[in-house]
Design an enzyme around this catalytic site. Sequence first.
Site, PDB file in Angstrom:
ATOM      1  N   VAL A 196       5.915 -16.526  39.977  1.00  0.00           N
ATOM      2  CA  VAL A 196       4.468 -16.420  39.839  1.00  0.00           C
ATOM      3  C   VAL A 196       3.964 -15.036  40.236  1.00  0.00           C
ATOM      4  O   VAL A 196       3.229 -14.380  39.491  1.00  0.00           O
ATOM      5  CB  VAL A 196       3.763 -17.504  40.685  1.00  0.00           C
ATOM      6  N   ASP A 197       4.360 -14.555  41.419  1.00  0.00           N
ATOM      7  CA  ASP A 197       3.763 -13.340  41.970  1.00  0.00           C
ATOM      8  C   ASP A 197       4.056 -12.117  41.111  1.00  0.00           C
ATOM      9  O   ASP A 197       3.146 -11.366  40.745  1.00  0.00           O
ATOM     10  CB  ASP A 197       4.263 -13.109  43.401  1.00  0.00           C
ATOM     11  N   SER A 198       5.333 -11.896  40.799  1.00  0.00           N
ATOM     12  CA  SER A 198       5.671 -10.700  40.017  1.00  0.00           C
ATOM     13  C   SER A 198       5.159 -10.816  38.584  1.00  0.00           C
ATOM     14  O   SER A 198       4.756  -9.818  37.974  1.00  0.00           O
ATOM     15  CB  SER A 198       7.181 -10.460  40.023  1.00  0.00           C
ATOM     16  N   SER A 199       5.132 -12.027  38.031  1.00  0.00           N
ATOM     17  CA  SER A 199       4.658 -12.208  36.657  1.00  0.00           C
ATOM     18  C   SER A 199       3.169 -11.902  36.534  1.00  0.00           C
ATOM     19  O   SER A 199       2.731 -11.209  35.599  1.00  0.00           O
ATOM     20  CB  SER A 199       4.935 -13.639  36.186  1.00  0.00           C
ATOM     21  N   GLY A 240      -5.970 -22.231  68.861  1.00  0.00           N
ATOM     22  CA  GLY A 240      -4.821 -21.555  69.441  1.00  0.00           C
ATOM     23  C   GLY A 240      -4.093 -22.468  70.413  1.00  0.00           C
ATOM     24  O   GLY A 240      -4.640 -23.485  70.860  1.00  0.00           O
ATOM     25  N   CYS A 252     -12.035 -25.279  67.977  1.00  0.00           N
ATOM     26  CA  CYS A 252     -11.072 -25.733  68.988  1.00  0.00           C
ATOM     27  C   CYS A 252     -10.966 -24.697  70.110  1.00  0.00           C
ATOM     28  O   CYS A 252     -11.879 -24.552  70.907  1.00  0.00           O
ATOM     29  CB  CYS A 252      -9.735 -26.042  68.325  1.00  0.00           C
ATOM     30  N   TYR A 253      -9.871 -23.942  70.174  1.00  0.00           N
ATOM     31  CA  TYR A 253      -9.750 -22.924  71.212  1.00  0.00           C
ATOM     32  C   TYR A 253     -10.891 -21.918  71.109  1.00  0.00           C
ATOM     33  O   TYR A 253     -11.373 -21.415  72.135  1.00  0.00           O
ATOM     34  CB  TYR A 253      -8.410 -22.195  71.101  1.00  0.00           C
ATOM     35  N   HIS A 262     -10.844 -29.682  63.808  1.00  0.00           N
ATOM     36  CA  HIS A 262     -10.398 -28.682  62.832  1.00  0.00           C
ATOM     37  C   HIS A 262     -10.971 -29.012  61.446  1.00  0.00           C
ATOM     38  O   HIS A 262     -10.407 -29.828  60.713  1.00  0.00           O
ATOM     39  CB  HIS A 262      -8.870 -28.636  62.778  1.00  0.00           C
ATOM     40  N   SER A 267      10.742 -10.888  38.354  1.00  0.00           N
ATOM     41  CA  SER A 267      11.687 -11.978  38.599  1.00  0.00           C
ATOM     42  C   SER A 267      11.445 -13.173  37.700  1.00  0.00           C
ATOM     43  O   SER A 267      12.322 -14.025  37.547  1.00  0.00           O
ATOM     44  CB  SER A 267      11.591 -12.423  40.064  1.00  0.00           C
ATOM     45  N   GLU A 287     -10.845 -27.174  58.884  1.00  0.00           N
ATOM     46  CA  GLU A 287     -10.068 -26.523  57.830  1.00  0.00           C
ATOM     47  C   GLU A 287      -8.957 -27.392  57.252  1.00  0.00           C
ATOM     48  O   GLU A 287      -8.457 -27.110  56.155  1.00  0.00           O
ATOM     49  CB  GLU A 287      -9.471 -25.207  58.350  1.00  0.00           C
ATOM     50  N   LYS A 308      -1.459 -17.597  47.366  1.00  0.00           N
ATOM     51  CA  LYS A 308      -0.729 -18.005  46.164  1.00  0.00           C
ATOM     52  C   LYS A 308      -1.631 -18.723  45.161  1.00  0.00           C
ATOM     53  O   LYS A 308      -1.557 -18.470  43.954  1.00  0.00           O
ATOM     54  CB  LYS A 308       0.452 -18.901  46.551  1.00  0.00           C
TER      55      LYS A 308
END
Length: 525
Positions: free
Chosen positions: A234-237, A54, A87-88, A177, A231, A179, A381
């Site tokens: 990717v997401d809607s398909s 943070g 970290c924080y 970090h 549309s 990640e 995603k």
Amino acid sequence: MHETIIILDYGSQYTQLIARRVREAGVYSEIHPCTIPTEEVEAMNPKGLILSGGPCSVYDPEAPQLDGNLLSLTRDDGSPVPVLGICYGLQAMAHLLGGDVEGAERREFGRAQIQFPEGNGASELFDGVPSGSTVWMSHGDHLTALPEGYEIIANTENAPVAAVRNLEDPHYGVQFHPEVVHTDFGRQILENFAYKICGCEGDWTPASFIEERTAALREKVGDRHVILGLSGGVDSSVAAALLHRAIGDQLHCIFVNNGLLRKGEWEQVQKTFRDHFHMDLHAVDATDRFLEVLDEVVDPEEKRVLIGNTFIDVFESQTDEIAEELGHRPTFLAQGTLYPDVIESVSFKGPSATIKTHHNVGGLPEELNFELIEPFRELFKDEVREIGRLLDVPEDIVGRHPFPGPGLAIRILGDVTRERLDLLREADAIFIDELREKDLYDEVWQAFAVLLPVQSVGVMGDERTYENVIAVRAVTSVDGMTADWAHLPHDFLGHVANRIVNEVPGINRAVYDITSKPPATIEWE
């Protein structure tokens, strides 16, 4: 119920990356604000807790603090819930337990080499991590005194306390970090925490998600009907493919051609979902309607509003037609909402400042009176892409770069006309085709062309020209929140520019955008 690691967000720009790395290890993770009541965390029965980084200093009056009860949580078998502070998160643990956290004389940002001191015993957190490997630091404060019962298990040249552990409970903290991709063995460290310390077995996979969500959708929908705005992205398909698997012909997709699609997209989407998946697809060509409302509109925000409002009108009209065919209105509206959208709304920092209206055209009004279905609201995603592949969504859709809801309207700076759209489509298609041909398409996160509102002098065929300028843009990124311009080969860029200028009448100059985000955004409008 999947085994779950809870991530408490203290405002770090990397919090989403923590969740993604844990999920990549096959363990389900959720992000919650650090202000969530401890009893709510306990009710989730987590296998482990991760405290994010943070921007604050723990000794500031307004800094978020750690509830000490979180360090006393136990699992069903009575064992303590493991905790990893990053970290924080580490500093918050130390500050709470009586350690000292102070501003460092020398702030540390960037790469450092981690070392493991002798005599402190083997640490499961760093199993398989070689001494001297690179970690990514990003901090201005550091620990100057450990809490009672803790020992140092790693350091760097500038950070005497790079990692600590509790001698009795499975509580750990790292100043770096793990990640981010810049930490060489960061994935290994988080896997060690999940498997060796939390005891997870790894039951989170895209395949298991498909089976569970398919069953849940069937139960929720029953014999009722769902509409979805498709549309071609990717997401809607992938949402359409999953829903169709679950409820078949009870799904009704609406695909609106706003005249702002990429070259061949109108035909491709219909072929894929009507011919390949055999879905009930209502495709409406509203090009004339959209271009009429966009006539002489140059302000990008006004473009978005007009496109969004027109989309709603067309969508409502198609919904009425579907209702007439069915004899009743569909009960549900499905959307491709992703987890980052959900995280943004609950972040400790609150929603980000509005740089521009969100690219996705949506915001359907409440008076449509649908129940909402968001099958991917827990997913990132990359997880949706993998699910799409398992559902047999064609790779040219599931692997497609992000595309803004307002489409090419915000990649044409200035007035949107048929002629300018045709120029942009052809130039954009050449750029994308060449990226695919040279196996560079999957190396970049997003690539596209932009038609600029300027003309430049050129010489073609011994004659002077005064024609349009096209900009091509390609970026590398993890999630689009930050991005660097893609360092594509110069020969490749020269070839693309040569093709565009020679094959697209009306364009005599091509430029390449080499600006990162920030300070720029990925899109130009």
